[in-house]
Write an enzyme that holds these catalytic residues in place. Structure first.
Site, PDB file in Angstrom:
ATOM      1  N   GLY A 179       0.806  -1.197   0.021  1.00 56.13           N
ATOM      2  CA  GLY A 179       0.029  -0.023   0.100  1.00 56.13           C
ATOM      3  C   GLY A 179       0.967   1.139   0.090  1.00 56.13           C
ATOM      4  CG  ASP A 180      -0.460   4.520   2.304  1.00 55.76           C
ATOM      5  OD1 ASP A 180      -0.444   3.342   2.819  1.00 55.76           O
ATOM      6  OD2 ASP A 180      -1.013   5.514   2.871  1.00 55.76           O
ATOM      7  CD  GLU A 181       1.397   0.334   6.530  1.00 54.06           C
ATOM      8  OE1 GLU A 181       1.800  -0.893   6.441  1.00 54.06           O
ATOM      9  OE2 GLU A 181       0.774   0.945   7.678  1.00 54.06           O
TER      10      GLU A 181
END
Length: 859
Positions: free
Chosen positions: A524-526
């Site tokens: 994801g956005d991690e």
């Protein structure tokens, strides 16, 4: 003669008479002194030579009989424990031993007791005895003596007994000199008794030590014999291994094998047979026999040789066993073989190789010249495997030599084809290498950004943590990065724009770190960053500042611009970190704190941040009661995949960062110990419901040390008693038990005392503490996969495993190995003594939490 002369003569005679009387007195004294001295010398000699007290008293009696009337003699000693006089020696003409034993309790009331009370020598005639009885001074037991004398025996001014001599004849009385002799003897009797007792004790200790030394020597001799046997076997193996490298023909190899077998057992009659599976014929390339040395080939039949080949085991056959095998129809023997040419003892061992059994080697004896034993069977089995490999090698070499000529004729024809094939193969190899490299890269890198993925990052973090534990001065830090407003980019600009945004962010982040640092995308956005070789913590903060500064630039696409940002959590290396999960947890907690504090900023981890995480939204799913969970079951199997009556049941949860993770890892994220215990207790309840439906006799379920704490233990026991706890074994992590408190240790022992089954999980992951196996009554021991791999790689871990197996065998503990489900891996562990393994896991039905109190229901 005048009157004066007569007077002088009378005076002279008077003087001579007085001198004569004086000389007789002196002579009597010297005689008495001589008797005393001689008696004491004899007593001293006896005290120095006799081995026990039962021999000392008769010796004293014999000495006394030379000087005084003492045919009737006995010795009584005081027992301070019961405060009575006990008979130590007794000799009497009229009364048997039963008489004094009958009145032994009344010794104190008789003559002997009178002397003991008075503490001095007493002499009684028969009349004096009767008078004393009439006066009530004492009582008379047994036959009355005409003369009775008792002498007290002293030790350090304390009376310890009485020595008595008596006479039944009136004219055999006791003189003062004889009584004096008895008194002198009594003075030395206590010393003599003490010397004999010390000698008895010394001889007893000598015997005990001699016995111990004898046993020690026997054990040493046995060990020496075992080492000799091991050395002999090693020498035999060396000789056999030399055969594999000799350039001799196969016939010479057979002769050398015969010579080696002769050093092991009786081998005057020996043959080697080879079996051809395609033709089902037996050939005898080597045969030395006093009755038959031809060894003609024959088809596979029902002989002793075929029995060895079929069973693939060594066979020792005597006449009785041969007759039984013939009666059962297992073996058929030719009827025309004379009795003297029939072997009376037969020994055969299969020749096993990696391709299977290629033949057998046989020793036999005629006319009872030798009888083969099980030891012979073990020895020939020991060497037969090595011999089989040597013969197989030489057979292969022989076949190669036969084919060598044919191959030479074809080499020229095939050279061109081989060159072309090699060129094509080389191209395929290069292509495969590229594919393998690409596959490895794809498996460890994110497909979108080409950054290292979660798997590669966790592997590198584990190595970095282990390196830090050895070298604490080399610091590291982990940055957990969560992009702000990434959902807005996907919603307003589309997922393709979101992908482009992630690719650009990944490239930008890579410019903010050094070459040896690691940037990875978790999903994801991690993103996460591993910074190593830090000299100060400010260096990690500088990286975070550069990332935040880059993220201040708006992202524009399709004419629209969206301002994003980055929330960063930082945690630094510290000695308390034992697992990578703890590092990710703390960095994650710091990141959430930064996001809640306004976003587009960084925060360093502090222990208080874990408490603040309790207030996170339920959507974050970072708490135990919010994580979807399910069970996985794995059967306990043997090497041949045979299932046993036990299985391992584990709980797993879906963590947003770590993915599908065991409860052992997830519980480290629990910020509330009460919540942790409630979840674990409900997991155990759910496990019991699964156990009731299972056909397994025993289910192993991992638990944490939290259930052993004082406030939780009563609830645990109540749950166990309410269910069929006999089918459940609670597994506790070895590291938790090692650092358990005194209350936890006591409660763990209470579980065993109440009849509940316990086991030890993840044993020897970082070190092997054998004392844990003897301190608690474990039923199962699950070795960590790390230890199992080390056993196969390092010799010292093999020795540790043998110690574990020795103790678990004494403690009746079942040892189960963890690791990959690879047959070769399990086979190697089986050779080290491990026979039980964890099978493949299969998932069970998931479950969820129905109420905030963490009540589990099956979904």
């Amino acid at each position: 003669m005048s009157s004066k002369s007569l007077e002088d003569s009378a005076t002279h005679f008077d003087k001579l008479a007085r001198k004569n009387v004086r000389l007789k007195s002196l002579l009597q004294k010297y005689k008495q002194s001589h008797h005393l001295q001689h008696a004491l010398l004899q007593l001293s000699e006896q005290a120095s030579t006799v081995a026990e007290l039962t021999l000392l008293y008769p010796a004293i009696h014999n000495i006394l009989q030379d000087y005084i009337p003492s045919k009737n003699f006995f010795v009584v000693l005081h027992n301070p424990v019961y405060d009575n006089l006990e008979l130590s020696y007794f000799a009497d003409e009229k009364d048997g031993l039963s008489v004094p034993l009958k009145y032994e309790q009344y010794f104190k009331e008789g003559l002997t007791g009178y002397v003991f009370k008075q503490g001095k020598t007493s002499y009684f005639t028969k009349q004096q005895t009767e008078l004393a009885v009439e006066q009530g001074l004492l009582k008379c037991f047994g036959t009355p003596a005409e003369h009775w004398v008792g002498v007290p025996v002293y030790r350090d001014k304390s009376i310890i007994g009485v020595m008595v001599a008596q006479s039944y004849e009136k004219d055999l009385s006791y003189s003062e000199q004889q009584i004096e002799l008895l008194e002198v003897m009594s003075l030395y009797l206590a010393t003599a008794i003490e010397r004999v007792k010390k000698r008895e004790l010394l001889e007893s200790e000598v015997k005990i030590r001699t016995r111990a030394l004898t046993q020690s020597n026997q054990a040493l001799n046995e060990e020496i014999q075992q080492r000799k046997k091991a050395l002999e076997r090693q020498q035999i193996l060396f000789k056999i291994s030399e055969l594999a490298t000799l350039s001799e023909n196969l016939d010479d190899v057979y002769k050398h094998v015969h010579e080696i077998i002769k050093t092991i057992t009786y081998a005057d009659n020996l043959y080697i047979a080879l079996y051809d599976e395609q033709t089902h014929w037996l050939s005898f390339p080597y045969c030395v026999d006093e009755y038959n040395d031809t060894g003609r080939p024959r088809p596979f039949a029902k002989g002793f040789s075929e029995l060895v080949l079929s069973s693939e085991e060594c066979q020792v056959i005597d006449i009785d066993k041969a007759n039984n095998l013939i009666k059962l129809g297992v073996v058929e023997r030719p009827v025309d073989v004379p009795a003297e040419r029939t072997a009376t003892s037969w020994l055969g061992a299969p020749l096993k190789t990696s391709q299977g059994v290629i033949g057998l080697i046989v020793c036999q004896a005629y006319n009872n010249k030798h009888e083969f034993t099980q030891d012979d069977c073990e020895l020939i089995t020991f060497v037969s495997h090595q011999i089989a490999n040597v013969i197989q090698t030489h057979l292969a070499n022989q076949e190669l030599k036969l084919n060598h000529q044919k191959l030479e004729n074809r080499v020229a024809e095939k050279t061109k084809e081989l060159r072309q094939a090699n060129l094509h193969l080389q191209m395929q190899i290069e292509e495969r290498k590229k594919i393998e490299q690409q596959l490895y890269h794809d498996a460890h890198h994110d497909s979108l950004t080409s950054l290292p993925n979660r798997s590669l990052f966790l592997t590198q973090l584990e190595k970095t943590l282990q390196h830090y534990q050895r070298y604490p001065e080399q610091q590291f830090a982990v940055l957990f990065i969560d992009l702000d407003k990434f959902k807005d980019i996907n919603d307003h600009l589309g997922h393709q724009a979101g992908d482009q945004f992630l690719i650009g962010v990944a490239e930008s982040f890579s410019h903010c770190i050094r070459e040896h640092d690691l940037l990875a995308r978790l999903g994801g956005d991690e993103f996460v960053v591993l910074l190593t070789h830090l000299t100060e913590q400010q260096q990690a903060q500088d990286v975070a500042k550069r990332i935040i500064e880059i993220m201040r630039k708006p992202f524009c696409m399709k004419g629209q611009c969206i301002q994003s940002g980055a929330s960063i959590g930082i945690t630094y290396s510290k000695p308390s970190y034992k697992h990578t999960d703890e590092i990710i947890r703390d960095a994650d907690a710091a990141m959430y704190y930064a996001k809640n504090a306004g976003r587009n900023r960084f925060e360093c981890f502090h222990p208080l941040l874990n408490a603040s995480n309790v207030q996170h939204d339920a959507d974050n799913m970072h708490h135990l009661d919010d994580l979807p969970m399910h069970f996985r079951s794995a059967e306990i199997i043997t090497l041949d995949e045979q299932t046993r009556a036990e299985s391992l049941l584990e709980a797993f949860g879906e963590h947003p960062v770590l993915g599908s993770t065991s409860f052992e890892v997830l519980k480290k994220f629990a910020t509330d110990r009460v919540q942790h215990f409630e979840v674990e207790l409900n997991l155990l309840k759910q496990a019991f419901s699964l156990v009731s439906d299972s056909k397994k006799e025993k289910v192993l379920f991992p638990c944490s040390g939290l259930v052993l704490e004082r406030i939780n233990f009563q609830a645990l026991c109540k749950l166990l008693k309410a269910h069929d706890a006999n089918r459940m074994c609670l597994l506790f992590n070895e590291q938790e038990i090692r650092y358990a408190s005194a209350v936890q240790i006591e409660n763990l022992k209470n579980l065993v005392a109440q009849g509940f089954s316990i086991g030890l999980n993840e044993f020897a992951k970082d070190r092997c503490e054998l004392n844990l196996l003897t301190e608690f009554q474990f039923d199962y021991l699950l070795l960590s996969s790390t230890f199992s791999k080390r056993v196969l790689q390092q010799e010292n871990y093999h020795l540790q495993l043998q110690g574990v197996l020795a103790i678990t065998k004494l403690q009746n503990i079942k040892v189960i190995a963890k690791g990959p489900s690879i047959f070769n891996y399990r086979t190697l562990l089986d050779k080290h003594g491990l026979s039980l393994f964890i099978g493949k896991q299969h998932a069970l039905a998931p479950f969820e939490y129905e109420t905030p109190s963490a009540q589990i229901i099956t979904s």
